[in-house]
Scaffold this active site. Structure first.
Site, mmCIF file in Angstrom:
data_model
loop_
_atom_site.group_PDB
_atom_site.id
_atom_site.type_symbol
_atom_site.label_atom_id
_atom_site.label_comp_id
_atom_site.label_asym_id
_atom_site.label_seq_id
_atom_site.Cartn_x
_atom_site.Cartn_y
_atom_site.Cartn_z
ATOM 1 N N GLY A 227 42.819 32.780 44.023
ATOM 2 C CA GLY A 227 42.419 31.428 43.673
ATOM 3 C C GLY A 227 43.458 30.719 42.828
ATOM 4 C CG ASP A 255 38.224 44.616 44.799
ATOM 5 O OD1 ASP A 255 39.459 44.400 44.739
ATOM 6 O OD2 ASP A 255 37.404 43.779 45.236
ATOM 7 C CG HIS A 258 39.272 40.328 45.014
ATOM 8 N ND1 HIS A 258 38.183 41.096 45.380
ATOM 9 C CD2 HIS A 258 38.855 39.036 45.052
ATOM 10 C CE1 HIS A 258 37.153 40.296 45.616
ATOM 11 N NE2 HIS A 258 37.536 39.047 45.427
ATOM 12 C CG ASP A 281 34.686 37.379 40.820
ATOM 13 O OD1 ASP A 281 33.732 36.704 40.396
ATOM 14 O OD2 ASP A 281 35.493 36.960 41.664
ATOM 15 N N GLY A 314 33.666 36.702 45.845
ATOM 16 C CA GLY A 314 33.351 37.638 44.778
ATOM 17 C C GLY A 314 33.581 39.064 45.223
#
Length: 393
Positions: A227, A255, A258, A281, A314
């Protein structure tokens, strides 16, 4: 409060913010604070409860400053039950305190959610402690909206922000915004002066614009690399600025989705654990099976918008899994990684005076792990909020 008086924990391997204490002891008082911790035998009386940790590992409880939900519940539902269930779910995965994160929404919806969070903050929750609110949006850049509702994104409005702060009863601790849009820098200055951590996120700022934002008070980046304007050798963007500027603490969703595992390792090599803030998130579907949930599709731990399978919405990460991932990706020892999950986020939430490390005088927020770093129990202010029923640890 521990109604049964003081508790002495013995025969544990304690990871404090300064050292690892083999065969250590920790005394927790009636109020749920750490009264003492030592590698030597502490004085105790017959009315103390004594818990033998049996050589298990004790680490500081994890602080998650960016979390939207979990186990079918979400912050934006705006109910006490949702906040309480979120707190219990994430406590079962190593989180001992958290900020409730919002999303871009209409003014009346955000007001409702902020009132609910303020009420939940005052009442208290059953699992991880609610520390306040992370306002993510609505003052972000539409070009970097990610899964945010484009219709609810708007230019920074100082009066609306003041309304949010009043409604939240001053529980807003962190705000994500795009400083490059009209009115952004004015809002950064206002929030910084209020003592609220300002994070650059969902932003298309250039390196120079980030530098200007830092000069006005930005000190944090939201879900780094995601983002935001990416790193290019002729245009460092927000991603490059976060790597290069010492003033910025960067959030990390570890994770492996991302952020690529190799880039996670690179981030730790570049910024160091003291400048990385591990987050989840996590969203409503975290902890649920693969399938369709409202506007998202979940498969193999990946969460995408149903109408845009290219856009991540997310994560399904928990802090405990994030810790295991970082250890695997980086090869670093436990003591080098723990600050990113505890004291660093505690500083960003402005609670490092009582959270984020195992120290005398701080809240007894800690986790008991076995030698394989599996979570056995979670304690918040000296009270066990997760662990086998009937067992001391």
């Amino acid at each position: 409060m521990n109604a049964e008086g003081k508790t002495l924990y013995v025969n544990g391997k304690f990871y404090t913010s300064f050292e690892m204490i083999e065969n250590g002891q920790m005394l927790v008082d009636e109020t749920g604070k750490i009264e003492d911790i030592s590698h030597e035998q502490l004085e105790f009386s017959d009315d103390f409860k004594v818990i033998d940790l049996k050589g298990n590992i004790v680490v500081p409880g994890f602080v998650d400053v960016h979390m939207h939900g979990g186990n079918g519940y979400e912050v934006m539902a705006g109910t006490y039950k949702d906040i309480d269930e979120i707190s219990k779910f994430h406590a079962s995965h190593g989180t001992t305190s958290f900020l409730a994160s919002t999303a871009a929404a209409a003014n009346e919806d955000l007001i409702h959610v902020l009132k609910s969070c303020a009420s939940s903050f005052e009442k208290g929750v059953s699992g991880a402690e609610l520390l306040g609110v992370h306002l993510e949006g609505p003052f972000i850049n539409k070009r970097m909206r990610g899964a945010m509702d484009v219709k609810q994104i708007r230019l920074p409005d100082l009066e609306e922000m003041k309304q949010f702060i009043r409604t939240s009863e001053d529980t807003i601790r962190l705000v994500t915004l795009a400083p490059e849009v009209e009115g952004g820098l004015e809002l950064v200055e206002y929030l910084h002066d209020k003592g609220i951590t300002v994070s650059i996120g969902h932003s298309d700022a250039t390196y120079q614009e980030v530098l200007q934002a830092v000069q006005h008070g930005v000190r944090h980046t939201t879900h780094h690399f995601n983002g935001m304007r990416p790193l290019h050798h002729r245009d460092p963007g927000v991603a490059g600025a976060g790597l290069m500027m010492n003033e910025l603490i960067v959030e990390l969703i570890a994770d492996g989705i991302h952020v690529h595992p190799a880039v996670v390792k690179f981030l730790f090599q570049t910024k160091g654990t003291a400048n990385i803030c591990a987050i989840t998130d996590a969203v409503k579907s975290t902890g649920l099976r693969d399938g369709e949930y409202a506007d998202v599709h979940v498969k193999d731990g990946k969460i995408f918008l149903s109408d845009n399978p290219e856009t991540l919405a997310g994560s399904s990460l928990t802090m405990m899994t994030g810790l295991h991932n970082v250890l695997q990706y980086t090869g670093l020892p436990l003591e080098k990684v723990l600050p990113s999950f505890a004291i660093v986020p505690a500083r960003k939430a402005k609670v490092d005076n009582r959270k984020g490390s195992i120290e005398k005088g701080k809240d007894a927020d800690f986790l008991i792990l076995d030698d394989d770093l599996n979570l056995l129990s979670t304690f918040v202010k000296g009270k066990k909020v997760h662990g086998p029923v009937g067992l001391l640890i």
